[in-house]
Design an enzyme around this catalytic site. Sequence first.
Site, short mmCIF file in Angstrom:
data_model
loop_
_atom_site.label_atom_id
_atom_site.label_comp_id
_atom_site.label_asym_id
_atom_site.label_seq_id
_atom_site.Cartn_x
_atom_site.Cartn_y
_atom_site.Cartn_z
N ASP A 92 13.96 6.42 -10.18
CA ASP A 92 14.15 7.85 -10.41
C ASP A 92 14.26 8.09 -11.91
OD1 ASP A 92 15.33 10.63 -10.25
OD2 ASP A 92 15.50 10.12 -8.14
N ASP A 135 9.71 7.08 -14.91
CA ASP A 135 8.99 8.31 -14.59
C ASP A 135 7.69 7.93 -13.87
OD1 ASP A 135 7.40 10.65 -14.75
OD2 ASP A 135 8.54 11.31 -16.51
N SER A 182 5.19 18.72 2.88
CA SER A 182 5.95 19.93 3.16
C SER A 182 5.19 20.84 4.11
CB SER A 182 6.17 20.66 1.83
OG SER A 182 6.62 21.96 2.07
N ALA A 183 5.95 21.58 4.90
CA ALA A 183 5.34 22.59 5.78
C ALA A 183 4.62 23.66 4.98
CB ALA A 183 6.43 23.23 6.63
N TYR A 226 2.76 24.49 -5.88
CA TYR A 226 3.51 23.38 -5.30
C TYR A 226 2.84 22.88 -4.02
CZ TYR A 226 7.14 21.14 -2.49
OH TYR A 226 7.84 20.28 -1.67
N LYS A 257 1.03 19.15 -3.04
CA LYS A 257 1.39 18.32 -1.87
C LYS A 257 0.16 18.06 -1.01
CE LYS A 257 5.64 17.45 -2.52
NZ LYS A 257 6.16 16.08 -2.62
N ASN A 268 16.85 28.00 -2.74
CA ASN A 268 16.83 27.97 -1.27
C ASN A 268 18.05 28.67 -0.70
OD1 ASN A 268 15.52 24.88 -1.97
ND2 ASN A 268 14.37 26.37 -0.78
N ARG A 290 10.47 38.48 -1.00
CA ARG A 290 10.11 37.56 -2.08
C ARG A 290 8.60 37.31 -1.99
NH1 ARG A 290 13.19 31.82 -2.20
NH2 ARG A 290 12.03 31.59 -0.25
#
Length: 351
Positions: free
Chosen positions: A31, A58, A124-125, A148, A152, A198, A291
């Site tokens: 990480d 990284d 991700s969904a 984003y 993905k 979130n 949003r």
Amino acid sequence: MRILVTGGAGYIGSHTALELLAKQHDICILDNFRNSSPECLRRIEKLSGHHFSQITADVSDSEAMEGHLDAYRPDAVIHFAGLKAVGESAEKPVEYYDVNVSGTINLLRAMDRSGCRKIIFSSSATVYGRPEYLPFDENHPCAPENVYGRTKHMAEKIIQDWQGARSDSSAVLLRYFNPVGAHDSAEIGEDPTDTPNNLLPYVSQVAIGRRDRVSIFGADYETRDGTGMRDYIHVVDLARAHVAALELADRHQGTETINVGTGAGHTVREMIDAFSRASGRDIPYVVTDRRPGDIATSIADPSKAYKLMGWKAERTLDEMCTSTWAWQQRNPNGFRGPGHSNPTKNDVRQG
Ligand code: NAD
Ligand code: UFG
């Protein structure tokens, strides 16, 4: 198994690390602490009673990645490391493509060099975009609407092509719905460094008094109370899905794309009510405009996860809220407290 966990100091990675250690796997967490703290790794060691290898690096640094994989020689990689803020991805697209897409390419190249043939990937969904039907199954067309989501989706395709070219390899692409909650110990949990994007972390900060009120982003959606509906999944259930995915990757060659959700939806108002019950606090809110980019409803069809991996979500909405509240109360400033240190890039500690 020897498992390299990229992004293992983050929210989902840290919970997964605990599940892997409980199953006696040998893990190495890599990480750069861009969105996490070394304190989290100390707590994982304390909670699990295991030491493990830790690398500060990284994923964008191709040469360093090759060196680290050559040295650790993992049997499998779980690739969490990445940037995840939808709004920020529109402002810093090149950075998002660099970390999420080029970082994945660097990792695959390093895996090739070190002979590693198994990867579990955090997708991700959001790759689905606007629903053509609900619940989303894995065959739903993908048309991500933000940068984003596109990073993905691209990373998924790259991994799939990498796997397709190596008959002895396996890839599991996990499409997460909305992870919430914290570990039962209340020692690890989600720790947004900035204003939370979130819903649940925001609600939790209102409950503890750090923020005045929740803004409900729109109450005119076609849902049962007009507010957005999502498939919230307890992070411990999600962490266990990674253990199941690893077992799948170990016994099976090919690429599998799998939704990780519960199959049930809750609206924003229902989440606020549930959190208010769990915390015993009033949670003031105000309804504001929608949003941009939000959809009314996102719910998983999780049946493939059960069919292929024997996994299904077990924890309830109340458990999601009570564990978040316990973590929030015990750690009002998250992992940031006295003794927090910032390690330098590419520090390596072999455990
Ligand atoms: P997180 O930010 O808590 O964890 C990501 C970790 O990766 C952090 O520890 C961060 O420091 C590290 N990292 C970031 N850039 C890095 C880099 N260049 N090199 C090395 N490490 C780096 O996020 P999370 O919620 O735990 O998410 C984990 C993964 O799951 C991410 O890939 C995210 O896109 C994906 N995901 C998350 C959600 C969600 O709602 N949390 C939903 C779907 C998918
Ligand atoms: N919401 C509010 N107020 C807030 C925050 C959110 O009303 O302050 C609403 C949103 O409009 C939405 C719901 O709460 O209806 C959930 O919003 P989140 O931002 O918590 O989650 P999203 O479904 O928008 O997105 C999350 C992650 C994405 C991921 C996606 C699917 O942020 O990265 O889940 O996994 F891709």
